[in-house]
Design a protein around this motif. Structure first.
Motif, PDB file in Angstrom:
ATOM      1  N   THR A  50     -37.794 -14.697 -36.976  1.00 13.80           N
ATOM      2  CA  THR A  50     -37.638 -13.639 -35.990  1.00 13.80           C
ATOM      3  C   THR A  50     -36.301 -12.931 -36.178  1.00 13.80           C
ATOM      4  O   THR A  50     -35.250 -13.572 -36.227  1.00 13.80           O
ATOM      5  CB  THR A  50     -37.726 -14.216 -34.558  1.00 13.80           C
ATOM      6  OG1 THR A  50     -38.977 -14.890 -34.415  1.00 13.80           O
ATOM      7  CG2 THR A  50     -37.614 -13.124 -33.515  1.00 13.80           C
ATOM      8  N   GLY A  51     -36.359 -11.599 -36.330  1.00 18.20           N
ATOM      9  CA  GLY A  51     -35.144 -10.802 -36.451  1.00 18.20           C
ATOM     10  C   GLY A  51     -34.361 -10.988 -37.736  1.00 18.20           C
ATOM     11  O   GLY A  51     -33.215 -10.564 -37.843  1.00 18.20           O
ATOM     12  N   VAL A  52     -34.965 -11.577 -38.749  1.00 18.76           N
ATOM     13  CA  VAL A  52     -34.266 -11.838 -40.018  1.00 18.76           C
ATOM     14  C   VAL A  52     -34.135 -10.562 -40.850  1.00 18.76           C
ATOM     15  O   VAL A  52     -35.007  -9.707 -40.853  1.00 18.76           O
ATOM     16  CB  VAL A  52     -35.025 -12.916 -40.823  1.00 18.76           C
ATOM     17  CG1 VAL A  52     -34.547 -12.999 -42.258  1.00 18.76           C
ATOM     18  CG2 VAL A  52     -34.897 -14.263 -40.162  1.00 18.76           C
ATOM     19  N   ASN A  53     -33.029 -10.445 -41.570  1.00 15.97           N
ATOM     20  CA  ASN A  53     -32.817  -9.351 -42.509  1.00 15.97           C
ATOM     21  C   ASN A  53     -33.356  -9.776 -43.862  1.00 15.97           C
ATOM     22  O   ASN A  53     -32.766 -10.630 -44.527  1.00 15.97           O
ATOM     23  CB  ASN A  53     -31.322  -9.021 -42.606  1.00 15.97           C
ATOM     24  CG  ASN A  53     -31.040  -7.888 -43.589  1.00 15.97           C
ATOM     25  OD1 ASN A  53     -31.933  -7.396 -44.277  1.00 15.97           O
ATOM     26  ND2 ASN A  53     -29.788  -7.474 -43.660  1.00 15.97           N
ATOM     27  N   LEU A  54     -34.493  -9.194 -44.260  1.00 18.36           N
ATOM     28  CA  LEU A  54     -35.116  -9.476 -45.551  1.00 18.36           C
ATOM     29  C   LEU A  54     -35.185  -8.200 -46.393  1.00 18.36           C
ATOM     30  O   LEU A  54     -36.040  -8.045 -47.247  1.00 18.36           O
ATOM     31  CB  LEU A  54     -36.519 -10.043 -45.346  1.00 18.36           C
ATOM     32  CG  LEU A  54     -36.597 -11.512 -44.911  1.00 18.36           C
ATOM     33  CD1 LEU A  54     -37.939 -11.822 -44.274  1.00 18.36           C
ATOM     34  CD2 LEU A  54     -36.338 -12.430 -46.091  1.00 18.36           C
ATOM     35  N   ARG A  55     -34.245  -7.277 -46.160  1.00 17.46           N
ATOM     36  CA  ARG A  55     -34.218  -6.028 -46.925  1.00 17.46           C
ATOM     37  C   ARG A  55     -34.128  -6.325 -48.411  1.00 17.46           C
ATOM     38  O   ARG A  55     -33.229  -7.032 -48.847  1.00 17.46           O
ATOM     39  CB  ARG A  55     -33.022  -5.182 -46.525  1.00 17.46           C
ATOM     40  CG  ARG A  55     -33.223  -4.458 -45.235  1.00 17.46           C
ATOM     41  CD  ARG A  55     -32.005  -3.590 -44.901  1.00 17.46           C
ATOM     42  NE  ARG A  55     -32.431  -2.593 -43.945  1.00 17.46           N
ATOM     43  CZ  ARG A  55     -32.459  -1.296 -44.172  1.00 17.46           C
ATOM     44  NH1 ARG A  55     -32.009  -0.818 -45.292  1.00 17.46           N
ATOM     45  NH2 ARG A  55     -32.907  -0.474 -43.252  1.00 17.46           N
ATOM     46  N   GLY A  56     -35.068  -5.769 -49.173  1.00 16.89           N
ATOM     47  CA  GLY A  56     -35.029  -5.906 -50.621  1.00 16.89           C
ATOM     48  C   GLY A  56     -35.308  -7.310 -51.125  1.00 16.89           C
ATOM     49  O   GLY A  56     -35.170  -7.571 -52.321  1.00 16.89           O
ATOM     50  N   ALA A  57     -35.723  -8.217 -50.265  1.00 20.98           N
ATOM     51  CA  ALA A  57     -36.007  -9.591 -50.695  1.00 20.98           C
ATOM     52  C   ALA A  57     -37.282  -9.635 -51.531  1.00 20.98           C
ATOM     53  O   ALA A  57     -38.189  -8.821 -51.352  1.00 20.98           O
ATOM     54  CB  ALA A  57     -36.134 -10.500 -49.478  1.00 20.98           C
TER      55      ALA A  57
END
Length: 136
Positions: free
Chosen positions: A51-58
């Protein structure tokens, strides 16, 4: 990596650019964490809380995300090719520009998900839970 982090409490952890390829993260708590540009290819995140995790470009290619909580997560430009998202909770997630080709969305909650510029080729959106998408 192939690390065994089953049930680990990694909430608010900064794992930016981390190598978690093939890691076992079943039932792990990653709420509020930073996984920007992380390598999660083939990782097992069954029932994990993101929840609410930053997975930009993962890179999550081939990962198991069945039952995962991704509400409010930032998946901008993430690579989700061939990911299993059965029963996943993606409400309010940002999937702008993400590659979702070949993803299994059976019974996934896609309410208010942002799918602008996302690649949804080979994806059957009709199998997801009924609801509305903010933008496509």
């Amino acid at each position: 990596s192939d690390a065994d982090l089953t049930g680990a409490d990694l909430s608010n952890a900064n794992l930016r650019g981390g190598n978690l390829r093939g890691a076992d993260l079943k039932n792990a708590d990653l709420r509020g964490g930073n996984l920007k540009n992380a390598d999660l290819r083939g990782a097992d995140l069954y029932n994990a809380d993101l929840t609410g995790v930053n997975l930009r470009g993962a890179d999550l290619t081939g990962a198991d995300l069945r039952g995962v909580y991704l509400s409010g997560a930032d998946l901008y430009n993430a690579d989700l090719r061939n990911v299993n998202l059965r029963n996943a909770h993606l409400r309010n997630a940002d999937l702008t520009g993400a590659d979702l080709s070949g993803v299994d969305l059976t019974n996934a909650d896609l309410r208010e998900v942002d799918l602008r510029n996302a690649d949804v080729s080979e994806v059957d959106l009709s199998v997801a839970k009924s609801g509305s998408w903010v933008k496509e």
